[in-house]
Design an enzyme around this catalytic site. Structure first.
Site, mmCIF file in Angstrom:
data_model
loop_
_atom_site.group_PDB
_atom_site.id
_atom_site.type_symbol
_atom_site.label_atom_id
_atom_site.label_comp_id
_atom_site.label_asym_id
_atom_site.label_seq_id
_atom_site.Cartn_x
_atom_site.Cartn_y
_atom_site.Cartn_z
ATOM 1 C CG ASN A 91 -4.011 3.832 7.765
ATOM 2 O OD1 ASN A 91 -2.850 4.046 7.428
ATOM 3 N ND2 ASN A 91 -4.770 2.921 7.161
ATOM 4 N NE ARG A 147 4.601 -5.002 11.892
ATOM 5 C CZ ARG A 147 5.107 -6.205 11.706
ATOM 6 N NH1 ARG A 147 5.804 -6.474 10.623
ATOM 7 N NH2 ARG A 147 4.940 -7.159 12.593
ATOM 8 C CG ASN A 188 0.665 10.200 2.325
ATOM 9 O OD1 ASN A 188 -0.159 11.085 2.158
ATOM 10 N ND2 ASN A 188 0.717 9.115 1.548
ATOM 11 N N GLY A 190 7.346 7.207 1.810
ATOM 12 C CA GLY A 190 7.229 8.316 2.756
ATOM 13 C C GLY A 190 6.787 9.640 2.163
ATOM 14 C CG HIS A 204 -6.974 2.328 2.479
ATOM 15 N ND1 HIS A 204 -6.073 1.290 2.560
ATOM 16 C CD2 HIS A 204 -7.896 1.947 1.550
ATOM 17 C CE1 HIS A 204 -6.437 0.325 1.738
ATOM 18 N NE2 HIS A 204 -7.539 0.700 1.118
HETATM 19 C C1 GAR Z 1 -0.245 5.666 0.346
HETATM 20 O O1 GAR Z 1 -0.851 5.742 -0.910
HETATM 21 C C2 GAR Z 1 -1.210 5.152 1.380
HETATM 22 O O2 GAR Z 1 -2.540 5.496 1.097
HETATM 23 C C3 GAR Z 1 -1.015 3.655 1.269
HETATM 24 O O3 GAR Z 1 0.360 3.500 1.089
HETATM 25 C C4 GAR Z 1 0.859 4.605 0.353
HETATM 26 C C5 GAR Z 1 2.120 5.090 1.032
HETATM 27 O O4 GAR Z 1 2.757 6.043 0.238
HETATM 28 N N1 GAR Z 1 -1.463 2.984 2.440
HETATM 29 C C6 GAR Z 1 -2.071 1.801 2.421
HETATM 30 O O5 GAR Z 1 -2.257 1.170 1.403
HETATM 31 C C7 GAR Z 1 -2.519 1.295 3.785
HETATM 32 N N2 GAR Z 1 -3.357 0.154 3.641
HETATM 33 P P1 GAR Z 1 3.932 6.929 0.853
HETATM 34 O O6 GAR Z 1 4.927 5.963 1.492
HETATM 35 O O7 GAR Z 1 4.517 7.613 -0.334
HETATM 36 O O8 GAR Z 1 3.335 7.876 1.841
#
Ligand code: GAR
Length: 218
Positions: free
Chosen positions: A123, A107, A30, A28, A125
């Protein structure tokens, strides 16, 4: 003509705020960047609910500590993906959510969900899409041997990380990088990029022309 992708701004006491939901499966960071953006005034919105598919997601703890409604919805107890998503959508609609922010939500959303919040799901990525979509974007980039990777904020469609790109930023890959060090540098950029993308949406600065998302920075 571009399509303006900003919806239903609330006006309370003369201040415009948009009702945001964050869906997260893990740490979490982000989510925290977005909460911090709201608190600092960089985002004219409010996070009204955080939903996770993981009971122990640290993201839920962060939300609770900020006084934000935090819900664990267990996919295992629903008949299938759509039944699960119907529950999420119902919670979001109950909270009158206007923008759904996926922040490490691991998901793939079904067409049912996409339709319910059409043009209102973002989203982030950890790669320069369309390179390295899906799981483990950082690991994939390292394994491929690219010299530059980065991160992408995009609108969500029914494909796997295929929606229109809103913002992207490059991050150099060094010979000494491990998955962890590269992930850390990408995270830093994500925490700057995502709040900015959310604010651009709120302010009606994003315009879709086909696949292209044009940003009106003025
Ligand atoms: C982030 O780096 C995001 O880009 C990635 O998960 C991480 C979550 O970090 N998302 C993906 O890979 C989606 N395909 P967080 O929980 O610290 O925000």
């Amino acid at each position: 003509m571009g399509l303006e992708v900003s919806y239903f701004l609330n006006v309370s006491e003369g201040v415009e705020t948009m009702r945001l939901a964050v869906l997260a499966s893990g740490y979490g960071s982000n989510l925290q960047a977005i909460i911090n953006g709201v608190k600092s005034g960089a985002i004219d919105g409010q996070v009204v609910v955080v939903i996770s598919d993981q009971e122990n997601a640290f993201a839920l703890k962060r939300a609770r500590e900020e006084g934000i409604e935090a819900l664990f919805l267990d996919p295992g107890v629903f008949a299938g993906r759509e039944a699960y998503e119907r529950e999420i959508v119902a919670k979001l609609q109950k909270q009158q959510v206007e923008l759904v922010v996926l922040a490490g939500f691991m998901r793939l959303l079904s067409p049912y969900f996409i339709k319910a919040f059409s043009g209102r799901i973002m989203n982030i990525h950890p790669s320069l899409l369309p390179a390295f979509p899906g799981l483990d974007g950082v690991k994939q980039a390292l394994a491929y041997g690219v010299k530059v990777s980065g991160c992408t904020v995009h609108f969500v469609d029914a494909g796997l990380d295929t929606g229109a790109v809103i913002l992207q930023e490059a991050v150099n890959v060094y010979d000494s990088d491990t998955e962890e060090t590269l992930q850390q540098r990408i995270h830093k950029v994500e925490h700057r990029l995502y709040p900015r993308a959310v604010q651009l949406f709120i302010k009606g600065k994003l315009h879709l022309e086909g696949r292209r998302c044009l940003v009106n920075e003025s």
